[in-house]
Scaffold this motif. Structure first.
Motif: not given
Ligand code: PRT
Ligand code: MG
Length: 220
Positions: A11-18, A57-59, A78-80, A97-99, A166-173
């Protein structure tokens, strides 16, 4: 791998884990308590029923572990999957999930890019393969510079004219003065399995079936 040893689930350690944990739980994959202990530095944990070993581990590395058969299954965006295009990876279940979407962005005040105007376009991205393929389809030869994060800084600092991120809300851009110009793909997280493991270990097929029937909450 003998039938007695646990299946390895990555499983990826970051944001999609929850979002992934409840989905895994519905499929019967529940990590032991230590998994949630922030002070625990272990990278590998047993599941409550001991049938599975869960590695965090990392995604991008989730895909690599599963493609090489070091893990039999995992969850990844699916990006990865598309970026690596590993032939040994099979992604049978869309977990919904993780849209997000993979998009091209540029500074909000920059001129339209015309392919005839420059010999090539430089693009900063974590997805050089997907970006290169997409620009090639537009007739643009892109030089894709790999960054592992903070792509959004690249245009302002003159590293590249465009980013693919990757973009979800568009806020970062928006916060970084960028606008989205094109969508390359829509992204969700998938269950992935190693093809050889799926053929040889019935537990992998059973796991896929549990995710397919129990884990995905289908829209009514
Ligand atoms: O190694 P790394 O930290 O990259 O990954 P990780 O192991 O921590 O993985 P994890 O769990 O963070 O999952 C990453 C995966 O989450 C991606 O491969 C996507 O499939 C999914 N995902 C969904 C996203 C986002 N939404 C997302 N918004 N991954 C990243 N973002 C980042 C994006 O890169 C940008 O910096 O969020 C920012 C944009 O968000 P908005 O809301 O401001 O548009
Ligand atoms: Mg992360």
């Amino acid at each position: 791998m003998s039938a007695a040893s646990p299946l390895i689930f990555a499983v990826p350690k970051g944001r999609i884990l929850d979002e992934a944990l409840p989905v895994m739980a519905r499929a019967g994959v529940v990590p032991e308590a230590a998994f949630h202990d922030k002070n625990d530095r272990a990278l590998s944990f047993a599941s409550e029923d001991r049938a599975t070993q869960i590695i965090r581990v990392r995604a991008f590395d989730v895909a690599t572990f599963v493609a090489f058969g070091a893990a039999q299954a995992g969850i990844v965006g699916s990006d990865v999957i598309e970026e690596f295009d590993y032939s040994e990876l099979y992604a049978p279940v869309d977990l919904g999930i993780g849209q997000c979407r993979l998009s091209v962005a540029q500074p909000k005040d920059s001129a339209e890019y015309l392919p005839g105007n420059a010999s090539h376009l430089r693009v900063a991205t974590k997805y050089p393969s997907l970006a290169k393929r997409w620009f090639a389809r537009q007739g643009i030869q892109a030089e894709c510079v790999k960054l592992n994060g903070a792509m959004e800084l690249a245009p302002a600092l003159g590293l590249s004219m465009r980013i693919v991120d990757l973009v979800s809300t568009g806020r970062t851009l928006k916060d970084n003065g960028l606008v989205e110009t094109d969508t390359i793909m829509q992204v969700t997280s998938r269950l992935i399995v190693n093809r050889a493991a799926l053929k040889t270990d019935p537990r992998v097929a059973a796991l896929v079936e549990r995710f397919r029937t129990e884990a995905v909450v289908l829209a009514a």
